[in-house]
Motif scaffolding. Structure first.
Motif, short mmCIF file in Angstrom:
data_model
loop_
_atom_site.label_atom_id
_atom_site.label_comp_id
_atom_site.label_asym_id
_atom_site.label_seq_id
_atom_site.Cartn_x
_atom_site.Cartn_y
_atom_site.Cartn_z
N UNK A 16 -21.46 45.82 38.15
CA UNK A 16 -21.20 47.03 37.35
C UNK A 16 -22.49 47.39 36.61
N UNK A 17 -22.77 48.68 36.57
CA UNK A 17 -23.92 49.15 35.80
C UNK A 17 -23.47 50.29 34.90
N UNK A 18 -23.62 50.10 33.61
CA UNK A 18 -23.25 51.14 32.65
C UNK A 18 -24.08 52.39 32.87
N UNK A 19 -23.41 53.51 32.74
CA UNK A 19 -24.05 54.82 32.83
C UNK A 19 -23.44 55.70 31.74
N UNK A 20 -24.09 56.79 31.37
CA UNK A 20 -23.53 57.66 30.33
C UNK A 20 -22.12 58.18 30.67
N UNK A 21 -21.82 58.37 31.93
CA UNK A 21 -20.51 58.89 32.34
C UNK A 21 -19.47 57.79 32.50
N UNK A 22 -19.87 56.52 32.50
CA UNK A 22 -18.96 55.41 32.73
C UNK A 22 -19.73 54.25 33.34
N UNK A 23 -19.62 54.10 34.67
CA UNK A 23 -20.34 53.01 35.33
C UNK A 23 -20.46 53.24 36.82
N UNK A 39 -14.17 55.61 30.63
CA UNK A 39 -14.64 54.42 29.91
C UNK A 39 -13.52 53.41 29.70
N UNK A 40 -12.27 53.88 29.58
CA UNK A 40 -11.17 52.92 29.43
C UNK A 40 -10.94 52.16 30.73
N UNK A 41 -11.09 52.84 31.87
CA UNK A 41 -10.97 52.14 33.15
C UNK A 41 -12.07 51.09 33.27
N UNK A 42 -13.26 51.42 32.85
CA UNK A 42 -14.35 50.45 32.85
C UNK A 42 -13.98 49.24 31.99
N UNK A 43 -13.44 49.49 30.82
CA UNK A 43 -13.03 48.39 29.93
C UNK A 43 -11.96 47.53 30.60
N UNK A 44 -11.01 48.16 31.28
CA UNK A 44 -9.96 47.40 31.98
C UNK A 44 -10.58 46.55 33.09
N UNK A 45 -11.46 47.15 33.89
CA UNK A 45 -12.10 46.40 34.98
C UNK A 45 -12.86 45.21 34.43
N UNK A 46 -13.59 45.41 33.34
CA UNK A 46 -14.31 44.30 32.71
C UNK A 46 -13.34 43.25 32.16
N UNK A 47 -12.19 43.68 31.70
CA UNK A 47 -11.22 42.77 31.10
C UNK A 47 -10.37 42.00 32.09
N UNK A 48 -10.43 42.37 33.36
CA UNK A 48 -9.59 41.70 34.36
C UNK A 48 -9.84 40.20 34.42
N UNK A 49 -11.09 39.78 34.35
CA UNK A 49 -11.43 38.36 34.49
C UNK A 49 -10.80 37.50 33.40
N UNK A 50 -10.64 38.04 32.22
CA UNK A 50 -10.09 37.27 31.11
C UNK A 50 -8.61 37.46 30.88
N UNK A 51 -7.97 38.25 31.71
CA UNK A 51 -6.55 38.55 31.52
C UNK A 51 -5.71 37.87 32.60
N UNK A 52 -4.52 37.42 32.23
CA UNK A 52 -3.66 36.78 33.22
C UNK A 52 -3.10 37.76 34.26
#
Length: 98
Positions: A16-23, A39-52
């Motif tokens: 993943x690479x952050x960009x002004x529009x999201x990633x 940006x919320x979808x990006x946060x969810x994608x990043x959060x998948x690894x730590x979520x059950x």
């Protein structure tokens, strides 16, 4: 749409690479490129690894229940393009073990 009650992760060859529009989401194995414009979808994608589960990743990012179908569809598109992979259940999960 993916099963939100299962665990998901980014494929090990995805960056993943952050960009002004999201990633930008790039798969080094398939050379596919995707764009996350929410940006919320990006946060969810990043959060998948730590979520059950994906549902829990959405909840931890304050995704309202009414928006879960839209997020499930977006995550499903990422899974179909091999950007996301289903994570195996943790040892002992669901078998009654303490």
């Amino acid at each position: 749409m993916i099963d939100l009650d299962r665990a998901w992760d980014l494929h090990p060859q995805v960056a993943l690479r952050d960009e002004p529009f999201g990633a930008l989401v790039y798969h080094f194995g398939t050379r596919k490129l995707s764009f996350l414009k929410d940006r919320r979808l990006l946060a969810v994608v990043r959060g998948l690894a730590g979520a059950p589960t994906a549902r829990q990743a959405c909840a931890s990012c304050a995704v309202p229940p009414a928006e879960l179908p839209r997020f499930g569809a977006a995550l499903g598109a990422l899974a179909r393009s091999a950007m996301l992979v289903e994570r195996a259940p943790a040892a002992g999960a669901g078998d009654g073990a303490p």
